[in-house]
Design an enzyme around this catalytic site. Sequence first.
Site: not given
Ligand SMILES: CC(C)(COP(=O)(O)OP(=O)(O)OC[C@H]1O[C@@H](n2cnc3c(N)ncnc32)[C@H](O)[C@@H]1OP(=O)(O)O)[C@@H](O)C(=O)NCCC(=O)NCCS
Length: 398
Positions: A224, A263, A320
């Site tokens: 978060h 996101h 971020d």
């Molecule tokens: C924010 C976050 C958790 C949201 O993800 P989400 O929409 O729930 O999607 P998922 O985590 O299920 O990821 C979907 C796919 O995209 C990929 N992906 C998503 N964000 C990614 C990233 N920053 N880098 C690499 N791969 C990413 C995942 O590996 C997954 O791949 P797969 O389907 O081959 O397994 C994710 O984008 C992330 O971990 N980002 C980095 C951390 C971050 O910046 N957090 C702050 C958010 S405001």
Amino acid sequence: MAQTVNVKNVGLRGVTVADTKISFIDGENGILLYRGYRIEQLAENSSFMEVAFLILNGDLPKKDELDAFENEVRKAREVPEYVLEVLKNCPKDAAPMDVLQGCVPLLAVSDPDLNKETREANVRMAIKLIARIPVLVAAWHRIRKGLGPLPSDDSLTHAENFLWLFHGEKPDKEMALDLDTCLTLHADHTFNASTFACREVVSTRAHMYAGVTAGIGALSGSLHGGANARVMKMLFGIESENDIAGWLKNELGGGGRIMGMGHAVYKTMDPRARFLKAMSARLGKRIGQERWHELSMQVEKCGLEEFRKKGKTDILPNVDFYSAPVYHIMGIPLDLMTPIFAMSRVAGWCAHIIEEKFAEAQEKPALYRPKAEYVGQYCGLSGCTYEGLETRENTRPE
Ligand SMILES: CC(C)(COP(=O)(O)OP(=O)(O)OC[C@H]1O[C@@H](n2cnc3c(N)ncnc32)[C@H](O)[C@@H]1OP(=O)(O)O)[C@@H](O)C(=O)NCCC(=O)NCCS
């Protein structure tokens, strides 16, 4: 009899649990509204104080309302001495988010509004929290460095006063304006994890400070509020890399994630990231620290290229990504980036707490009480055979 709906959704993704009038996100189109106003317009034209008033009260303030609100916040800045004493006795390596989370209930115990369940009293508590969280963050930073906390300066704006308390120097006006914009950009974001935590806690009729304490706990997690610090760590780690594209390819190939990209809700560019990108370029140029922005842009470009090759065109910079270089250029250490997020989000938390307590968006207040499916040990409804402590030793398998 109340109807029970048997739907399981681990993580509550996409489940609507309440109505809200505070903010709205259209993730497909990259739109964020606070009380109906576009975030871009607010970030460009309004101060964080105006935005806090808007979020708490439902509409933008008139000039005299804004003056009165700013005055209230200014008057509420002083943190009681006994709280500062606690800070002075904390281990110097304590995580700032833990320290902050510990201080909020301490503020509660001397607040005469604590158990007054009126909207007015809750707004007054919100004002005190908005005023004091920055003071606590700056005080802790100085105390852990072996310095004494500084008194607030009534001639300074909210952001200027924080920079003064933090750096102990006359604040740079332009930097303070940028920090103020950052506070606006982070002030609310519908039912994110920390806001939901606040609302869930006060749905039990706990007081505002209990709700905000829960919000700080939720925000402290790396999924978060901790992401911008991890973006900066990544930038430090690749600062001397000659081949950023190769580094990213490797990282992603090994199952790693690029911090600050992607996101859960936005499937296009996060509208806040656009602002922060421009800010990091401008601020870096002015302060003579352009390399962090340039490095971020290279990571973004190479990351997008790698994602495109995998057909993932919806992973773009989030709030971020560029807030990391911005805060770094402002001299904010990594472990204070999340507390700065809390300084801003407290406005949203308090507005949501008020909305929850006084059922401002729905018919009546409701206690959150989801169900969980029991998947543990089960020997039938009469229960498992109970054995006393003495015999348990012999009968329980190793
Ligand atoms: C924010 C976050 C958790 C949201 O993800 P989400 O929409 O729930 O999607 P998922 O985590 O299920 O990821 C979907 C796919 O995209 C990929 N992906 C998503 N964000 C990614 C990233 N920053 N880098 C690499 N791969 C990413 C995942 O590996 C997954 O791949 P797969 O389907 O081959 O397994 C994710 O984008 C992330 O971990 N980002 C980095 C951390 C971050 O910046 N957090 C702050 C958010 S405001």
